[in-house]
Design an enzyme around this catalytic site. Sequence first.
Site, short mmCIF file in Angstrom:
data_model
loop_
_atom_site.label_atom_id
_atom_site.label_comp_id
_atom_site.label_asym_id
_atom_site.label_seq_id
_atom_site.Cartn_x
_atom_site.Cartn_y
_atom_site.Cartn_z
N TYR A 186 -25.30 22.08 13.81
CA TYR A 186 -24.35 23.31 14.53
C TYR A 186 -25.40 24.58 14.30
O TYR A 186 -25.46 25.14 15.26
CB TYR A 186 -23.13 23.43 13.59
N SER A 190 -23.02 32.45 15.39
CA SER A 190 -22.52 32.08 14.29
C SER A 190 -23.21 32.47 13.29
O SER A 190 -24.48 32.74 13.36
CB SER A 190 -22.57 30.51 13.94
#
Length: 259
Positions: free
Chosen positions: A168, A154
């Site tokens: 995350y 990501s």
Amino acid sequence: MSTKTTETTDMADRNGLYGRVALVTGGSRGIGEAVALRLARDGADVALTHRDSAERAARVADRIEALGRRALVVRADGADPAAVRAAVGTAAAEFGRLDILVNNAGVAALGPIDGVTREDVDRTLYVNVRAPYLACQAAVAHMGEGGRIVTVGSCVVERVAFPGASLYAAGKAALTGLTKALARELGPRGITANLVHPGPVDTEMNPADGPDAEYQSGLTALGRYGRPEEIAATVAHLAGAQGRYITGASIAVDGGFTA
């Protein structure tokens, strides 16, 4: 042989994927679906996992078979270590080999740190960190020279531009260390390991018409969301013959989110 078939085969040969076998985790939707279909178009037979999207996974498999490739659907929850290992073993047994692993499945528990639960922490780290590690561990037992591991990370690993992403980001950041270490360890065996960092991508989890879409688009240099197919193109390059000299790399496909 028709001209269309010949052209398709030639392209597959150029990409080095014709006749190879790939496993794409979380391949029933979003980026995973796009990756599975792109690899199939480039000539690979594809196994894909899902957790609770059997009908959607079956439709993806049908599209793979319509491209003339073999497809396999395996139900596997990334939080279950036995299921992760079994999915790899099932794919290798069904197709007789395994050349490419794409660690795509992931979860996102977003919110202020004081609102994150122990259950959120456990599931996020199980699915986003432990599952890719175990999948790699199982996959390399079946891979030889030319094996490919591509993991989907990501853009928040390089730039956390909004609050509420601590868990995350922590999980995705761990994949950088995993990828670099695997590249060093597996290089002598001719197996590459790379990491792709998408930016905002138009999927069901983060649609381009969602409530935060304008804000997220504004964080990119290009001012727009990416498409799953744009991420899949980079994954396919890394998985193919033209990516054979790339390993240990973290590649941003984020529209300039981290620029």
